[in-house]
Design an enzyme around this catalytic site. Structure first.
Site, mmCIF file in Angstrom:
data_model
loop_
_atom_site.group_PDB
_atom_site.id
_atom_site.type_symbol
_atom_site.label_atom_id
_atom_site.label_comp_id
_atom_site.label_asym_id
_atom_site.label_seq_id
_atom_site.Cartn_x
_atom_site.Cartn_y
_atom_site.Cartn_z
ATOM 1 N N ASP A 99 37.075 35.541 46.709
ATOM 2 C CA ASP A 99 37.732 34.880 45.579
ATOM 3 C C ASP A 99 37.381 33.386 45.550
ATOM 4 O OD1 ASP A 99 39.848 35.237 43.472
ATOM 5 O OD2 ASP A 99 40.854 33.688 44.640
ATOM 6 N N GLU B 113 26.775 41.158 62.012
ATOM 7 C CA GLU B 113 27.119 41.896 63.241
ATOM 8 C C GLU B 113 27.642 43.299 62.923
ATOM 9 O OE1 GLU B 113 29.891 39.739 65.722
ATOM 10 O OE2 GLU B 113 28.986 37.833 65.101
HETATM 11 C C1 GLC Z 1 40.221 34.516 40.803
HETATM 12 C C2 GLC Z 1 40.895 35.831 40.539
HETATM 13 C C3 GLC Z 1 42.087 35.585 39.656
HETATM 14 C C4 GLC Z 1 43.039 34.655 40.385
HETATM 15 C C5 GLC Z 1 42.337 33.384 40.821
HETATM 16 C C6 GLC Z 1 43.148 32.615 41.822
HETATM 17 O O1 GLC Z 1 39.694 33.943 39.656
HETATM 18 O O2 GLC Z 1 39.990 36.733 39.973
HETATM 19 O O3 GLC Z 1 42.746 36.773 39.311
HETATM 20 O O4 GLC Z 1 44.112 34.342 39.541
HETATM 21 O O5 GLC Z 1 41.103 33.656 41.457
HETATM 22 O O6 GLC Z 1 43.142 33.237 43.071
#
Ligand code: GLC
Length: 543
Positions: free
Chosen positions: A217, A268
């Site tokens: 993310d 790994e």
């Molecule tokens: C990314 C995710 C989204 C979330 C954001 C904050 O963009 O896809 O759903 O709100 O990160 O973590």
């Protein structure tokens, strides 16, 4: 201890082994994105869970995908659909237990499916023990793991939250803290080595349980400008496509070393991979995150943002192929996800939107690289209307309702058209987001019986993709003639063309090969030509 996967089916139909040579399965994989909370509820609390997902794995194997990516399954403060994590090495009790996750991975492996988890390194929940300790004591080691600034009238700089409003909020004792998303998601300070060390433990924790990698993310985040300088000018950011206006907040050069370290850890564990969410406007910058010693791939959001017109689609395809080609990474195509309005609605809604979503699916599944299919897109779900009182997305809440937010693409899956929609067992609590009254018409059970359904189209397309290496595994060239976009996919032994008519008139195309698949039954092939109706795609083999 590294866990070895049993051989799984490659999307080009070959067997891959997990011996010494890496299989690179991720290069051409079709990855199905599971919005866990909305996938399948096993215990009747109205919330999807791991046991529910496990019970539906045969569906995913039947559909023909190679892997699943699960949106965050961790204990969470619940402020942003699970992206505000309280404990990175646990499972939220709403979803089950670590044992349930292990059982899911084991069952998936038996069906030839790999499991990819979501990991969220840019920020934690404000309920994370570190942030709680930091609130209690400004001099604690935990306080150094976030971005705090002393009490003052004005926030430390002009940075804006991607969910709207300033990126700084105050603690009860008057300090400022940084959150580039919701206030419940304080940003971590990656210049503190304890942060990096803890995430490395987290990666190993899940890799040791047999997962095949991570969707990372906000992978373009983590580090901020060391001096926390103002961004140039006034800006109001949204989730996608950040450019120079946010130069101080994102894409700092130091972040690439994190991906090098994470890559070394994945190396790994045989056959594991990292796929980054890199929402930068400049695709050449995005591609840098997938250099050979960094993440294996980065999601490409260009198709997700393209209007229904051959030019933007052609440009989306060409620019992604060029940019990722420079670093030797495959493109990871995305047509829908949990952050964007559903395709059917984006493409115009109703019959037109559905026809275009069908055609777009054939386009994406033909292109070389991996393809990410968002749960429910294979059913042609539209963006659902969610009553204001049921909305939960911080984008809606923080904008005072001015921005609709993302709840409408996160509605529970309709499985069944005879007993409710079959998301939960009979007699269950209401689903966590309301399911529109007429959604039985999209149910899996109904579409399975319908040879013309979106589900049937996806299943056929995935089976053909597995059987024809030119689809997903070839080299592509893109051209436009009139309103027709053509992608010519050349594999070692065969060439398949994907033609999409994005105009409003039927187009007659000279052709002497055969039709592998069409997105509509109204495609007419006669000796030497094909009549391609508007909003329709075909896969054609060359003679
Ligand atoms: C990314 C995710 C989204 C979330 C954001 C904050 O963009 O896809 O759903 O709100 O990160 O973590």
């Amino acid at each position: 201890m590294a866990t070895r996967l049993a051989p799984v089916r490659h999307s080009t139909g070959q067997q891959v082994s997990t011996g010494r040579a890496p299989s690179q399965w991720w290069r051409t994989a079709v990855v199905y994105q599971v919005y866990l909370r909305s996938f399948a509820d096993s215990n009747g609390d109205g919330i999807g869970d791991l046991a529910g997902l496990r019970s539906r794995l045969p569906y995913l194997a039947w559909l023909g995908v190679d892997a699943l990516w699960i949106n965050p399954h961790y204990p969470s403060g619940g402020a942003d659909g699970g992206y505000d994590i309280v404990d990175y090495r646990a499972v939220d009790p709403d979803y089950g237990s670590v044992a349930d996750l292990e059982a899911l991975v084991a069952d998936a492996r038996k069906l030839g499916l790999r499991v990819v988890l979501d990991v969220v390194p840019n920020h934690t929940s404000d309920r994370h023990p570190w942030f709680q300790a930091a609130l209690a004591d400004p001099d604690s080691p935990e306080a150094a793991r976030y971005h705090f600034a002393p009490p003052s009238e004005q926030p430390p700089n002009n940075w804006q939250s991607l969910f709207g409003g300033p990126a700084w909020s105050r603690t009860p004792d008057g300090r400022w803290y940084l959150h580039l998303f919701a206030p419940e998601q304080p940003d971590l300070n990656w210049r503190d080595p304890a942060v990096a060390a803890d995430f490395e433990r987290t990666l190993r924790f899940w890799l040791d349980r047999g997962v095949s990698g991570f969707r990372v993310d906000v992978a373009y985040g983590l580090f901020k400008d060391a001096g926390l300088r103002n961004n140039p000018g006034v800006y109001a950011p949204t989730l996608f496509g950040h450019g120079p206006e946010q130069a101080m907040t994102w894409n700092q050069p130091e972040v690439h070393d994190v991906w090098r370290r994470w890559r070394a850890i994945c190396d790994e564990y045989p056959d594991t991979m990292l796929v980054g969410e890199v929402c930068l406007a400049d695709l050449d910058q995005v591609a840098l995150y997938s250099r050979p010693d960094e993440m294996h791939q980065s999601l490409s959001f260009r198709l997700l943002k393209s209007a229904w017109d051959p030019e933007p689609f052609a440009e989306a395809v060409r620019s992604a192929l060029d940019a990722f080609g420079q670093v030797g990474a495959p493109v990871s195509w995305v047509l829908g996800n949990h952050d964007k309005d559903r395709q059917v609605t984006r493409f115009g809604g109703g019959a037109v939107g559905t026809a275009r979503a069908r055609a777009a699916a054939l386009l994406m599944l033909a292109l070389p690289g991996s393809a990410y299919v968002y749960a429910g897109d294979e059913l042609g779900l539209p963006q659902a209307h969610v009553p204001d009182e049921a909305r939960l997305d911080p984008i809606f809440l923080r904008s005072g309702g001015a921005r609709a937010g993302r709840d409408g693409c996160r509605i529970p899956m309709p499985w069944n058209d005879s007993t409710g929609v079959g998301f939960s067992p009979a007699g269950a609590a209401d689903p966590w987001l309301p399911v529109p009254a007429d959604w039985d018409r999209y149910a899996v059970s109904r579409q399975t019986r319908d040879g013309g359904s979106m589900l049937t189209l996806y299943r056929r397309a995935l089976a053909l993709r597995a059987a024809h290496p030119a689809l997903g595994g070839g080299e592509a060239t893109v051209s436009i003639r009139g309103d027709v976009l053509t992608v010519r996919c050349t594999g070692a032994e065969q060439t398949v063309q994907c033609l999409v008519n994005m105009g409003s008139e039927t187009t007659l195309i000279p052709w002497s090969g055969s039709v592998l698949l069409a997105s509509s039954t109204s495609v007419r092939a006669s000796a030497g030509s094909i009549a391609l109706p508007p909003d329709t795609a075909v896969w054609l083999t060359e003679e």
